[in-house]
Every structure is written in structure tokens, then in C-alpha cells.
Write an enzyme that holds these catalytic residues in place. Structure first.
Site, PDB file in Angstrom:
ATOM      1  CG  LEU A  47      -1.940  -1.103   1.386  1.00 24.92           C
ATOM      2  CD1 LEU A  47      -2.684  -0.956   2.713  1.00 24.92           C
ATOM      3  CD2 LEU A  47      -2.924  -1.122   0.226  1.00 24.92           C
ATOM      4  CG  ASP A  48       0.415   4.414  -2.826  1.00 22.04           C
ATOM      5  OD1 ASP A  48       1.220   3.593  -3.307  1.00 22.04           O
ATOM      6  OD2 ASP A  48      -0.438   5.020  -3.508  1.00 22.04           O
ATOM      7  NE  ARG A  49       5.677   8.571   2.610  1.00 22.55           N
ATOM      8  CZ  ARG A  49       5.305   9.802   2.934  1.00 22.55           C
ATOM      9  NH1 ARG A  49       4.955  10.087   4.178  1.00 22.55           N
ATOM     10  NH2 ARG A  49       5.265  10.763   2.017  1.00 22.55           N
ATOM     11  CB  THR A  76      -2.841   4.056   1.181  1.00 22.14           C
ATOM     12  OG1 THR A  76      -2.715   4.933   0.059  1.00 22.14           O
ATOM     13  CG2 THR A  76      -4.155   3.303   1.096  1.00 22.14           C
TER      14      THR A  76
END
Length: 577
Positions: free
Chosen positions: A312-314, A316
């Protein structure tokens, strides 16, 4: 009656020709041309059908012998071919042989010499020469492979960073001002030369590829010997070669993340599923190492040797799965890759979102260096469906359910930007850097190169990296390294007030692992007189600036489902303070 040398060559070639259908057709065609037509030396010709019968007889005999002893007959045939080739070569080299034979027809007349009669043998010789050339090529490639520089091997004590207890114990955490912080520590970055670096100077590569420091700082590291090649000191103008090992010893300062817990959604002998908090990267990258999910689970939950299944993106939050066994990790990776996994996200966007929208615009990566994408016809195919959950008229924001059917980089964020409803607090795609309409319908009003340059300037050192006076996004260096007040104070500015006490009980209380310090401990800090970051006081970011309204709500596979509770901001009536 004397037999024409051409006829003799064809006759012998047929008898000892390797049994190949294409070769048979070639030889018999030439036999018909040479032997079937009368001439002065070959008045009666040579019956074509007899040649074919001889060949068939030889075929049957060889098949019979192959059943008895394949290897012996093959060797005999090979020896006879070698004798034939040697004899023909000797005849070809005799200058006094000048036998002429005429090949006449109604239209033309020509004379042939022994070279014409030996055309078949020349073709065989050409084939053999081709084999020799091929073998020479392979030999040359092998020699080049052997002479290619080998990778420099690291000593066991200098192995590339792994997730071992020694690495986990490099430093520790402390809480301050609602943030989780890491005490500075020494760390050795190591990497092998990438293909695009070969032929470039060491300083050129570090100045362009790495943004953590300026070119002057990297030059200083090279000159003082903390940045080495194959464990040896070099000059800044050293030209990189294949398999060079680059090592850079730095006094590392990590970026703080939001203080909070990592809730365990599911755990068994094969898998760990957590509810990832926003602002924390999944694994070490860039300026993050100990402030990552992998390190936090190992250090505070005693969950080590986890296999990453997806990311997951940082910024998110939400469902994040790790395998505890390699088999299960590969199985779930394959399911995600084959699109057998259904994913649901929830987000909060600007404006009144339609009831439902499906976006199938292809996405292209504009820059891997800074991680930015855009909708482009040259991009990769992808599809995302959106469904409105509710609209908050007071805040003019909508809560939207997102279902990505592919896994492109920043897919949901880019599609929402393209539709004109960017995520409310997206620090990247909800910005006028993309144009007056913030990139709606792909309208940026600038080239990709200009867009990347503008983004680098705006986000070079994180938006919150400002000095006390908010003078610049880029840190300013204090010239006086002997400033006693500076050396004795923590680099991350502390505001008045007490740090919040933890309101949770996690697995650390049951495993004997020490909890992070509740406040900054001066005795655990370290100061490097050559470290530029030790000379800077950073202003703490606000926790709300380190999160984004995008949450991985639910992941479902063929026989499994993992889901988190709705985040607080996903309540339609929620009002941002």
C-alpha cells in the site's frame, strides 16, 4: 565409355549422402540434369530411376543396420564421407585436370570445369564452415563472459541490509508531539552498479539519482572515504563499471510517522493481516527504515521473517497481508497477479461525486524517480469503478467506494484526478502544479519534463521540512559546528506540552520487548560532527499532514476475506477540524 566426373561425383554423393529428405531432392534434381542428357563423354546417360532405386536400397539397409548397431554404422558412414571429401579435394586441387562436359539445350550452351562438378561438395563444405563460424561465435561469447568483471563479494559482516536482529537493534523509537521518531544511527547503504549508471562518474550518479543530499555533500563523502567502490576509496570522477559495489556510510536520520497502533486483523501459522496506519511505508525505502511496518512488527510484535504479498502507498491505510510461509505468500501473490482478488477501497474526495462512474483510462508512469503517474494513451490498460456512498454538502466532499480491477501505480488517485474529483488531502494529485484544473481530463498545460521539475521543487524535502521561521522548504545548514546549544539539543523541534501516552496494549507487553520511549532520551542520541542533518532543527509536521483519505477496506480471494472497520473520516457526516 568413360563416366563424366560430374556423374561420378553425383553417384558417389548419392550413395553416401546423409539420409535427409531435403538433401535427397536436391541431389536427385542435379543428377537428372547432369546424367540424364547425352554428351560426347556420356553418350548414353545414366538412368535416373536406377539412382533412386540405389538410394532406396541403401535406406532400407541402413534402417536394418541401425536396429542392430546404430553407432558402428554411423561411424562407418562418417569415415566414408571423410574419405570422399578428401578425394574430391585432391582432384579439385589438380591443375592438369581440365575435363570438359557440355550441358546443351535448345537455348544455350555452356562449359563447366571441376568447380561446377563439385558444387554439392562445396555446399557441404559451406555448411561445415557455417558450423565452425557458429562455434567460434559461441567461444568468443564464452570468453567475454569469463572476462566480464565479477561482482565484488561482501564480507559476512558487510552483507547487504537484511531483516536480522542485528539490524533491528540498530536504534530505537521515542514518541513526541503525536509522532513516532527514531534516534539517529549509522548505516551503510550498499548497491551494485545499475545498467544505466555504467560509464558515468560516481558523483554524477549520486547527484542525479539520489535526492537525500546535495552533490556537494556526496562529493565530501567521496573525498573523506565514507563513500567507497568495492571497499576502496576513489575520486569523485571515478567511472562506474559493471558489478561495482557502491557503499556509503551515513549518519541516518529517519522521517517521523504518525504515532499509533498496528491492529492485527488475523494471525495464524501461515499469514498475518494488519490494519496499516497511514504515513508508514510497508518496507524500507528512501528515508524510511525502522519507521516501516516490517520493522515495527519485528521490533514490537516479535513478528519476523514476514514475506510481503502486496503493498500500500505510504499515505494509504487499511488491509495489509504478510505471509509467514513462502508457499502461502506465493499463492496469494499469484491470485493477485491473476486478478482473482477483489479489492475495495474507500476515499473522501472534493465535490459532489456522481452516483456511479467507471474509468478505463490507461495510466502511464511519468517519473519513477519521484513516483508520479498520469492518464495517457501510451499507458497501460486499467479499470476502476466508483460508487457514491454519501455527500457532505457542508464540507463539499463525497465519500466514495472504489473497486480497482487492476493494480497500476496510484491507480485510484490518478483516475479520481482525471475525473475531476481528487482525494481531499492528496498531497500529490490534488495540486495546482498539475494546472488550474488540477489535471482534470489530463489538462496539465505543461510538458512532462516541466511537471517533474515543478514537483521536485515543491516536494523535494517533504512539505513539512521547514525551519523554525518557515523560510524555506530546503534545510539550511548552521555554519558553526561547535555550537554547544545545538549539539546538546534534539534536532527535531519539540513543542510545549506533554507527549500523549499510549492508549493500547499490544503484543510487546507479552514478549518482553521494550516499548518505545515516551519522551526523548538524550543519552540515546548520537551526534556526528560531519553530518549536515545534525546541524538542522526541523519543525515537526502535523499528524493530519501525514495521512490521506484513502483506505484499503476489504480484500477477498477465492476462499478468504479480510476486512477492516471504516476509518473515522469515512463517516459521511464527519467534519474535518
Amino acid at each position: 565409355m568413360t563416366l563424366c566426373p560430374a556423374g561420378g561425383c553425383v553417384w558417389i554423393s548419392i550413395l553416401f549422402q546423409p539420409l535427409d529428405r531435403c538433401s535427397l531432392a536436391h541431389v536427385l534434381t542435379r543428377a537428372y540434369v547432369v546424367l540424364q542428357r547425352p554428351s560426347k563423354i556420356c553418350p548414353t546417360g545414366f538412368p535416373f530411376r536406377i539412382l533412386y532405386m540405389v538410394y532406396q536400397a541403401r535406406l532400407w539397409v541402413q534402417q536394418l543396420i541401425n536396429l542392430l548397431t546404430n553407432s558402428h554404422f554411423a561411424k562407418t558412414t562418417k569415415n566414408m564421407e571423410n574419405i570422399l571429401h578428401h578425394s574430391v579435394t585432391q582432384i579439385h586441387n589438380k591443375s592438369h585436370i581440365g575435363v570438359q562436359c557440355s550441358l546443351s539445350n535448345d537455348l544455350e550452351s555452356s562449359q563447366c570445369n571441376p568447380e561446377n562438378c563439385l558444387v554439392i561438395e562445396k555446399e557441404e563444405e559451406y555448411d561445415k564452415n557455417s558450423d565452425v563460424l557458429e562455434n567460434k561465435r559461441k567461444l568468443q561469447e564464452y570468453v567475454e563472459y569469463r572476462e566480464k568483471p565479477k561482482k565484488f563479494k561482501l564480507d559476512p559482516a558487510q552483507l547487504r541490509p537484511g531483516f536480522t536482529d542485528e539490524r533491528f537493534n540498530e536504534t530505537s523509537y521515542y514518541f513526541d508531539n503525536g509522532l513516532r521518531k527514531v534516534y539517529p544511527y549509522y548505516f551503510t547503504f550498499t548497491t551494485y552498479t545499475k545498467g544505466r549508471w555504467v560509464g558515468k562518474t560516481l558523483l554524477e550518479v549520486f547527484g542525479k539519482e539520489f535526492r537525500a543530499h546535495t552533490s556537494d555533500e556526496y562529493k565530501h563523502h567521496i573525498q573523506k572515504g565514507s563513500l567507497t567502490i568495492n571497499n576502496e576509496r576513489v575520486t569523485p570522477d571515478y567511472v562506474l563499471k559493471h558489478n561495482d559495489l557502491l557503499a556509503n556510510v551515513v549518519h541516518r536520520h529517519e522521517v517521523p510517522v504518525v504515532y499509533g497502533t498496528i491492529d492485527i486483523l488475523h494471525i495464524d501459522k501461515d499469514i498475518v493481516v494488519v490494519n496499516k496506519p497511514a504515513s508508514i511505508p510497508v518496507h524500507p525505502c528512501g528515508r524510511y527504515r525502522h519507521n516501516t511496518i516490517i520493522f515495527l512488527l519485528a521490533k514490537e510484535y516479535n513478528l519476523k521473517d514476514l514475506k510481503t504479498i502486496h503493498r500500500l502507498d505510504r499515505l494509504t491505510s487499511g488491509v495489509l497481508m504478510f505471509g509467514r510461509t513462502q508457499n502461502l505468500a506465493r499463492k496469494l501473490e499469484a491470485q493477485i497477479r491473476e486478478r482473482e482478488v477483489s479489492k475495495q477501497y474507500v476515499c473522501r474526495v472534493e465535490g459532489k461525486f456522481p452516483e456511479s462512474v467507471e474509468c478505463e483510462e490507461p495510466i502511464e508512469v511519468v517519473s519513477y524517480k519521484i513516483g508520479v503517474c498520469k492518464v495517457s494513451p501510451k499507458g497501460k490498460k486499467c479499470r476502476t469503478s466508483f460508487q457514491l456512498i454519501g455527500y457532505n454538502e457542508k464540507m463539499n466532499t463525497s465519500v466514495v467506494l472504489c473497486k480497482p480491477y487492476s493494480g497500476r501505480m496510484h491507480q485510484i488517485r490518478v483516475h479520481l484526478q482525471y475525473l475531476g474529483y481528487p482525494i481531499k488531502n492528496d498531497p500529490l494529485y490534488n495540486d495546482i502544479i498539475f494546472g488550474p484544473e488540477k489535471g482534470r481530463k489530463g489538462k496539465f498545460g505543461k510538458t512532462d519534463e516541466q511537471l517533474v521539475q515543478d514537483l521536485i521543487i515543491a516536494h523535494n524535502a517533504e512539505n513539512w521540512l521547514k525551519t523554525d521561521n518557515n523560510l524555506s522548504l530546503l534545510p539550511k545548514v548552521v555554519n558553526d559546528i561547535n555550537n554547544t546549544e545545538l549539539l546538546e539539543s534534539p534536532r527535531l523541534e519539540t513543542n510545549t506540552g506533554h507527549s500523549p501516552k499510549p492508549m493500547f496494549i499490544n503484543m510487546t507487553t507479552q514478549t518482553g520487548i521494550d516499548l518505545p520511549d515516551m519522551t526523548y532520551d538524550k543519552n540515546k542520541d548520537s551526534i556526528d560532527p560531519y553530518c549536515q542533518e545534525c546541524k538542522i532543527n526541523y519543525k515537526d509536521p502535523q499528524p493530519k499532514d501525514l495521512m490521506m483519505y484513502l483506505h484499503a477496506l476489504k480484500y477477498s480471494g477465492p476462499d478468504w476475506t479480510y476486512e477492516t472497520p471504516m476509518p473515522v473520516w469515512a463517516d459521511v457526516n464527519w467534519n474535518e477540524l
